[in-house]
Design a protein around this motif. Structure first.
Motif, PDB file in Angstrom:
ATOM      1  N   THR A  67       0.822  -1.210   0.000  1.00  0.00           N
ATOM      2  CA  THR A  67       0.000   0.000   0.000  1.00  0.00           C
ATOM      3  C   THR A  67       0.857   1.261   0.000  1.00  0.00           C
ATOM      4  O   THR A  67       0.351   2.354  -0.239  1.00  0.00           O
ATOM      5  CB  THR A  67      -0.982   0.047   1.188  1.00  0.00           C
ATOM      6  OG1 THR A  67      -0.261  -0.054   2.397  1.00  0.00           O
ATOM      7  CG2 THR A  67      -2.009  -1.066   1.095  1.00  0.00           C
ATOM      8  N   THR A  68       2.157   1.103   0.252  1.00  0.00           N
ATOM      9  CA  THR A  68       3.101   2.211   0.166  1.00  0.00           C
ATOM     10  C   THR A  68       4.292   1.766  -0.670  1.00  0.00           C
ATOM     11  O   THR A  68       4.804   0.668  -0.480  1.00  0.00           O
ATOM     12  CB  THR A  68       3.580   2.638   1.574  1.00  0.00           C
ATOM     13  OG1 THR A  68       2.451   3.064   2.329  1.00  0.00           O
ATOM     14  CG2 THR A  68       4.593   3.762   1.496  1.00  0.00           C
ATOM     15  N   THR A  69       4.688   2.618  -1.595  1.00  0.00           N
ATOM     16  CA  THR A  69       5.865   2.330  -2.413  1.00  0.00           C
ATOM     17  C   THR A  69       6.793   3.540  -2.400  1.00  0.00           C
ATOM     18  O   THR A  69       6.345   4.671  -2.207  1.00  0.00           O
ATOM     19  CB  THR A  69       5.491   2.010  -3.878  1.00  0.00           C
ATOM     20  OG1 THR A  69       4.838   3.144  -4.449  1.00  0.00           O
ATOM     21  CG2 THR A  69       4.599   0.788  -3.976  1.00  0.00           C
ATOM     22  N   ILE A  70       8.080   3.279  -2.598  1.00  0.00           N
ATOM     23  CA  ILE A  70       9.085   4.334  -2.713  1.00  0.00           C
ATOM     24  C   ILE A  70       9.845   4.078  -4.008  1.00  0.00           C
ATOM     25  O   ILE A  70      10.365   2.987  -4.217  1.00  0.00           O
ATOM     26  CB  ILE A  70      10.086   4.302  -1.537  1.00  0.00           C
ATOM     27  CG1 ILE A  70       9.390   4.487  -0.206  1.00  0.00           C
ATOM     28  CG2 ILE A  70      11.157   5.374  -1.725  1.00  0.00           C
ATOM     29  CD1 ILE A  70      10.315   4.330   0.991  1.00  0.00           C
ATOM     30  N   GLU A  71       9.894   5.101  -4.862  1.00  0.00           N
ATOM     31  CA  GLU A  71      10.606   4.982  -6.132  1.00  0.00           C
ATOM     32  C   GLU A  71      11.580   6.131  -6.290  1.00  0.00           C
ATOM     33  O   GLU A  71      11.211   7.292  -6.086  1.00  0.00           O
ATOM     34  CB  GLU A  71       9.628   5.013  -7.302  1.00  0.00           C
ATOM     35  CG  GLU A  71       8.699   3.821  -7.356  1.00  0.00           C
ATOM     36  CD  GLU A  71       7.786   3.889  -8.563  1.00  0.00           C
ATOM     37  OE1 GLU A  71       8.277   4.246  -9.656  1.00  0.00           O
ATOM     38  OE2 GLU A  71       6.597   3.601  -8.403  1.00  0.00           O
ATOM     39  N   GLY A  72      12.804   5.818  -6.650  1.00  0.00           N
ATOM     40  CA  GLY A  72      13.795   6.848  -6.930  1.00  0.00           C
ATOM     41  C   GLY A  72      13.485   7.554  -8.236  1.00  0.00           C
ATOM     42  O   GLY A  72      13.093   6.906  -9.205  1.00  0.00           O
ATOM     43  N   ASN A  73      13.661   8.860  -8.260  1.00  0.00           N
ATOM     44  CA  ASN A  73      13.385   9.637  -9.473  1.00  0.00           C
ATOM     45  C   ASN A  73      14.643   9.940 -10.278  1.00  0.00           C
ATOM     46  O   ASN A  73      14.554  10.487 -11.368  1.00  0.00           O
ATOM     47  CB  ASN A  73      12.692  10.953  -9.105  1.00  0.00           C
ATOM     48  CG  ASN A  73      11.316  10.711  -8.546  1.00  0.00           C
ATOM     49  OD1 ASN A  73      10.663   9.728  -8.864  1.00  0.00           O
ATOM     50  ND2 ASN A  73      10.871  11.594  -7.682  1.00  0.00           N
ATOM     51  N   ASN A  74      15.785   9.605  -9.715  1.00  0.00           N
ATOM     52  CA  ASN A  74      17.058   9.762 -10.414  1.00  0.00           C
ATOM     53  C   ASN A  74      17.994   8.681  -9.871  1.00  0.00           C
ATOM     54  O   ASN A  74      17.599   7.879  -9.030  1.00  0.00           O
ATOM     55  CB  ASN A  74      17.627  11.179 -10.223  1.00  0.00           C
ATOM     56  CG  ASN A  74      17.763  11.575  -8.768  1.00  0.00           C
ATOM     57  OD1 ASN A  74      18.089  10.754  -7.907  1.00  0.00           O
ATOM     58  ND2 ASN A  74      17.508  12.843  -8.473  1.00  0.00           N
ATOM     59  N   PHE A  75      19.210   8.651 -10.356  1.00  0.00           N
ATOM     60  CA  PHE A  75      20.143   7.595  -9.956  1.00  0.00           C
ATOM     61  C   PHE A  75      20.376   7.596  -8.442  1.00  0.00           C
ATOM     62  O   PHE A  75      20.300   6.562  -7.791  1.00  0.00           O
ATOM     63  CB  PHE A  75      21.474   7.750 -10.705  1.00  0.00           C
ATOM     64  CG  PHE A  75      22.471   6.680 -10.370  1.00  0.00           C
ATOM     65  CD1 PHE A  75      22.276   5.380 -10.803  1.00  0.00           C
ATOM     66  CD2 PHE A  75      23.591   6.974  -9.609  1.00  0.00           C
ATOM     67  CE1 PHE A  75      23.188   4.381 -10.483  1.00  0.00           C
ATOM     68  CE2 PHE A  75      24.509   5.985  -9.286  1.00  0.00           C
ATOM     69  CZ  PHE A  75      24.307   4.685  -9.722  1.00  0.00           C
ATOM     70  N   LEU A  76      20.637   8.764  -7.890  1.00  0.00           N
ATOM     71  CA  LEU A  76      20.875   8.874  -6.446  1.00  0.00           C
ATOM     72  C   LEU A  76      19.626   8.482  -5.661  1.00  0.00           C
ATOM     73  O   LEU A  76      19.711   7.773  -4.652  1.00  0.00           O
ATOM     74  CB  LEU A  76      21.310  10.300  -6.092  1.00  0.00           C
ATOM     75  CG  LEU A  76      21.775  10.540  -4.666  1.00  0.00           C
ATOM     76  CD1 LEU A  76      22.949   9.636  -4.313  1.00  0.00           C
ATOM     77  CD2 LEU A  76      22.166  12.001  -4.492  1.00  0.00           C
ATOM     78  N   GLY A  77      18.476   8.900  -6.126  1.00  0.00           N
ATOM     79  CA  GLY A  77      17.221   8.533  -5.464  1.00  0.00           C
ATOM     80  C   GLY A  77      16.974   7.036  -5.507  1.00  0.00           C
ATOM     81  O   GLY A  77      16.491   6.439  -4.547  1.00  0.00           O
ATOM     82  N   ALA A  78      17.304   6.396  -6.641  1.00  0.00           N
ATOM     83  CA  ALA A  78      17.144   4.946  -6.759  1.00  0.00           C
ATOM     84  C   ALA A  78      18.068   4.230  -5.777  1.00  0.00           C
ATOM     85  O   ALA A  78      17.661   3.254  -5.126  1.00  0.00           O
ATOM     86  CB  ALA A  78      17.429   4.501  -8.189  1.00  0.00           C
TER      87      ALA A  78
END
Length: 164
Positions: free
Chosen positions: A135-146
């Motif tokens: 029900t909760t997800t986390i996705e990086g938006n750039n290389f560092l975020g990933a």
């Protein structure tokens, strides 16, 4: 809701949002439904509590986003509310209902999960459960975020394996 009432409510929320709190938290607002206003103010109040305890959370959870911007997408029957969250020194210092430009990660969840985390006696465990059940997800938006979001997901999986 009549348009004049909605405009009045929005102006009231904007005026209240511009008043600095003791913790220095700022809320930048936009045109919201009453349910979104209620959720935003509940989150704002909860953030003051979160900021008091942020230093007690595991560093691998708060550290990757220590001085970053994150967009939180909250789904509800009214649609999707995008809340930009700015962190500084592991604490939340600003909400922006228009979202943040160039956030390092995007967290997606529903309003029920946000409310569950806020009322929980063990919010970190409630968040972990939401990650586990999807029900909760986390996705990086750039290389560092990933890389950073991957580190958080890995840490949560290790905690689950070790039953911590």
């Amino acid at each position: 809701m009549t348009p004049p009432f909605r405009v009045s409510l929005t102006l009231l929320v904007v005026a209240l949002a511009l008043v600095p709190t003791a913790g220095g938290l700022v809320v930048d607002n936009a045109d919201l439904t009453p349910a979104e206003v209620n959720l935003l103010f509940a989150m704002r109040e909860y953030t003051l509590t979160y900021n008091e305890y942020a230093d007690r959370l595991p560093g691998w959870v708060t550290g990757p986003f220590e001085d970053e911007k994150v967009n939180l997408y909250v789904t509800s029957p009214d649609g999707v509310l995008v809340i930009g969250i700015t962190f500084y020194d592991r604490k939340i210092v600003q909400f922006d209902v228009k979202g943040c430009p160039d956030p390092i990660v995007t967290v997606t969840t529903d309003s029920a999960t946000v409310e569950e985390v806020m009322v929980s006696d063990r919010p970190f465990d409630t968040f972990r459960a939401a990650m586990r059940n999807g029900t909760t997800t986390i996705e990086g938006n750039n290389f560092l975020g990933a890389l950073r979001s991957g580190m958080v997901r890995f840490g949560l999986q290790v905690m689950d394996i070790l039953r911590l």
